[in-house]
Write a protein that holds these residues in place. Sequence first.
Motif, PDB file in Angstrom:
ATOM      1  N   GLU A 200      41.054  37.989  72.847  1.00 26.88           N
ATOM      2  CA  GLU A 200      41.045  36.531  72.681  1.00 26.88           C
ATOM      3  C   GLU A 200      42.374  36.033  72.114  1.00 26.88           C
ATOM      4  O   GLU A 200      42.843  34.949  72.485  1.00 26.88           O
ATOM      5  CB  GLU A 200      39.884  36.112  71.770  1.00 26.88           C
ATOM      6  CG  GLU A 200      38.521  36.271  72.431  1.00 26.88           C
ATOM      7  CD  GLU A 200      37.392  35.642  71.617  1.00 26.88           C
ATOM      8  OE1 GLU A 200      37.608  34.565  71.019  1.00 26.88           O
ATOM      9  OE2 GLU A 200      36.295  36.237  71.577  1.00 26.88           O
ATOM     10  N   LEU A 201      42.977  36.830  71.253  1.00 27.95           N
ATOM     11  CA  LEU A 201      44.264  36.429  70.676  1.00 27.95           C
ATOM     12  C   LEU A 201      45.366  36.491  71.735  1.00 27.95           C
ATOM     13  O   LEU A 201      46.267  35.645  71.753  1.00 27.95           O
ATOM     14  CB  LEU A 201      44.599  37.320  69.484  1.00 27.95           C
ATOM     15  CG  LEU A 201      45.786  36.921  68.618  1.00 27.95           C
ATOM     16  CD1 LEU A 201      45.685  35.482  68.114  1.00 27.95           C
ATOM     17  CD2 LEU A 201      45.939  37.880  67.432  1.00 27.95           C
ATOM     18  N   GLU A 202      45.301  37.486  72.614  1.00 24.59           N
ATOM     19  CA  GLU A 202      46.264  37.553  73.724  1.00 24.59           C
ATOM     20  C   GLU A 202      46.133  36.318  74.622  1.00 24.59           C
ATOM     21  O   GLU A 202      47.139  35.732  75.038  1.00 24.59           O
ATOM     22  CB  GLU A 202      46.025  38.828  74.552  1.00 24.59           C
ATOM     23  CG  GLU A 202      46.505  40.098  73.857  1.00 24.59           C
ATOM     24  CD  GLU A 202      46.198  41.356  74.659  1.00 24.59           C
ATOM     25  OE1 GLU A 202      46.981  42.310  74.536  1.00 24.59           O
ATOM     26  OE2 GLU A 202      45.196  41.388  75.388  1.00 24.59           O
ATOM     27  N   ALA A 203      44.895  35.915  74.887  1.00 22.04           N
ATOM     28  CA  ALA A 203      44.669  34.740  75.737  1.00 22.04           C
ATOM     29  C   ALA A 203      45.209  33.468  75.062  1.00 22.04           C
ATOM     30  O   ALA A 203      45.788  32.603  75.720  1.00 22.04           O
ATOM     31  CB  ALA A 203      43.178  34.587  76.042  1.00 22.04           C
ATOM     32  N   ALA A 204      45.030  33.395  73.744  1.00 22.01           N
ATOM     33  CA  ALA A 204      45.464  32.179  73.019  1.00 22.01           C
ATOM     34  C   ALA A 204      46.974  32.099  72.870  1.00 22.01           C
ATOM     35  O   ALA A 204      47.547  31.001  72.885  1.00 22.01           O
ATOM     36  CB  ALA A 204      44.790  32.143  71.644  1.00 22.01           C
ATOM     37  N   THR A 205      47.628  33.259  72.732  1.00 22.36           N
ATOM     38  CA  THR A 205      49.080  33.257  72.436  1.00 22.36           C
ATOM     39  C   THR A 205      49.945  33.581  73.646  1.00 22.36           C
ATOM     40  O   THR A 205      51.152  33.292  73.639  1.00 22.36           O
ATOM     41  CB  THR A 205      49.408  34.300  71.351  1.00 22.36           C
ATOM     42  OG1 THR A 205      49.028  35.605  71.828  1.00 22.36           O
ATOM     43  CG2 THR A 205      48.674  33.991  70.047  1.00 22.36           C
ATOM     44  N   GLY A 206      49.357  34.194  74.673  1.00 21.52           N
ATOM     45  CA  GLY A 206      50.153  34.625  75.818  1.00 21.52           C
ATOM     46  C   GLY A 206      50.965  35.882  75.555  1.00 21.52           C
ATOM     47  O   GLY A 206      51.804  36.259  76.378  1.00 21.52           O
ATOM     48  N   LEU A 207      50.703  36.545  74.443  1.00 18.12           N
ATOM     49  CA  LEU A 207      51.443  37.775  74.105  1.00 18.12           C
ATOM     50  C   LEU A 207      50.645  39.011  74.514  1.00 18.12           C
ATOM     51  O   LEU A 207      49.410  38.993  74.534  1.00 18.12           O
ATOM     52  CB  LEU A 207      51.692  37.855  72.595  1.00 18.12           C
ATOM     53  CG  LEU A 207      52.532  36.769  71.937  1.00 18.12           C
ATOM     54  CD1 LEU A 207      52.583  37.006  70.434  1.00 18.12           C
ATOM     55  CD2 LEU A 207      53.944  36.756  72.519  1.00 18.12           C
ATOM     56  N   ALA A 208      51.357  40.100  74.779  1.00 20.21           N
ATOM     57  CA  ALA A 208      50.722  41.413  74.920  1.00 20.21           C
ATOM     58  C   ALA A 208      50.666  42.036  73.540  1.00 20.21           C
ATOM     59  O   ALA A 208      51.711  42.256  72.926  1.00 20.21           O
ATOM     60  CB  ALA A 208      51.529  42.290  75.885  1.00 20.21           C
ATOM     61  N   LEU A 209      49.491  42.295  73.045  1.00 16.52           N
ATOM     62  CA  LEU A 209      49.343  42.723  71.656  1.00 16.52           C
ATOM     63  C   LEU A 209      48.861  44.166  71.521  1.00 16.52           C
ATOM     64  O   LEU A 209      48.551  44.634  70.430  1.00 16.52           O
ATOM     65  CB  LEU A 209      48.344  41.792  70.931  1.00 16.52           C
ATOM     66  CG  LEU A 209      48.782  40.314  70.882  1.00 16.52           C
ATOM     67  CD1 LEU A 209      47.696  39.463  70.243  1.00 16.52           C
ATOM     68  CD2 LEU A 209      50.105  40.169  70.136  1.00 16.52           C
ATOM     69  N   ARG A 210      48.843  44.903  72.652  1.00 17.34           N
ATOM     70  CA  ARG A 210      48.416  46.312  72.590  1.00 17.34           C
ATOM     71  C   ARG A 210      49.456  47.207  73.244  1.00 17.34           C
ATOM     72  O   ARG A 210      50.183  46.764  74.103  1.00 17.34           O
ATOM     73  CB  ARG A 210      47.095  46.499  73.327  1.00 17.34           C
ATOM     74  CG  ARG A 210      45.939  45.840  72.635  1.00 17.34           C
ATOM     75  CD  ARG A 210      44.670  45.913  73.417  1.00 17.34           C
ATOM     76  NE  ARG A 210      44.482  44.721  74.238  1.00 17.34           N
ATOM     77  CZ  ARG A 210      43.310  44.275  74.645  1.00 17.34           C
ATOM     78  NH1 ARG A 210      42.229  44.940  74.356  1.00 17.34           N
ATOM     79  NH2 ARG A 210      43.211  43.181  75.375  1.00 17.34           N
TER      80      ARG A 210
END
Length: 210
Positions: A200-210
């Motif tokens: 959900e955080l990736e969707a909100a920020t547009g970042l790849a977080l993994r």
Amino acid sequence: MVEAVIWDFGGVLTTSPFEAFARFERERGLPADIIRRTNALNHHENAWAQFERAELDIEAFDSLFAEESLALGAEVRGKDVLPLLSGDLRPEMVEALRRVKANFKTGCITNNLPANAIGSHSGRSLYVAEVMALFDHIIESAKIGLRKPDPRIYRMMTEQLNVDPKDCVYLDDLGVNLKPAREMGMTTIKVVDAPQAIAELEAATGLALR
């Protein structure tokens, strides 16, 4: 446009203490969810709330929590609950925080307990200090005498970060703490587990977080 990501600590960057509560209740033969129900009843003014605002010392918290839990069916000493609170850091959430930090402002709003309430674990404390260094600003309930879900604590954070609430994402594991942030205009994420929260955080920020 996202400018800041604001995080709760316990149950978000660490595993939820609810698992430890449930295990403790099973081992002691206590009614299921007695600790959570005690925390939830009169949640603005109960023993837990007062302790997180540093209005009670540990002895007063211990006895008041025992009274409150007994009224719900079984006595639980406040001092027995405190060691159950220190969850394990979730490495994948810490990594997500690192990546967010490289792109956005970061804040942490935590309902915590007065210093030394739980006791110190030096190795863990060092690691936690490294994680806390990833935040641009930290607000601790026990230091300011306010706790979530008081709307003032969220406003304090947006003022410190100099951001509009509409440009913020806020993560917490408790719905009651997400509501004021959402009403201010923040995008909110209820953390159930790390993979869901990160997606959900990736969707909100547009970042790849993994």
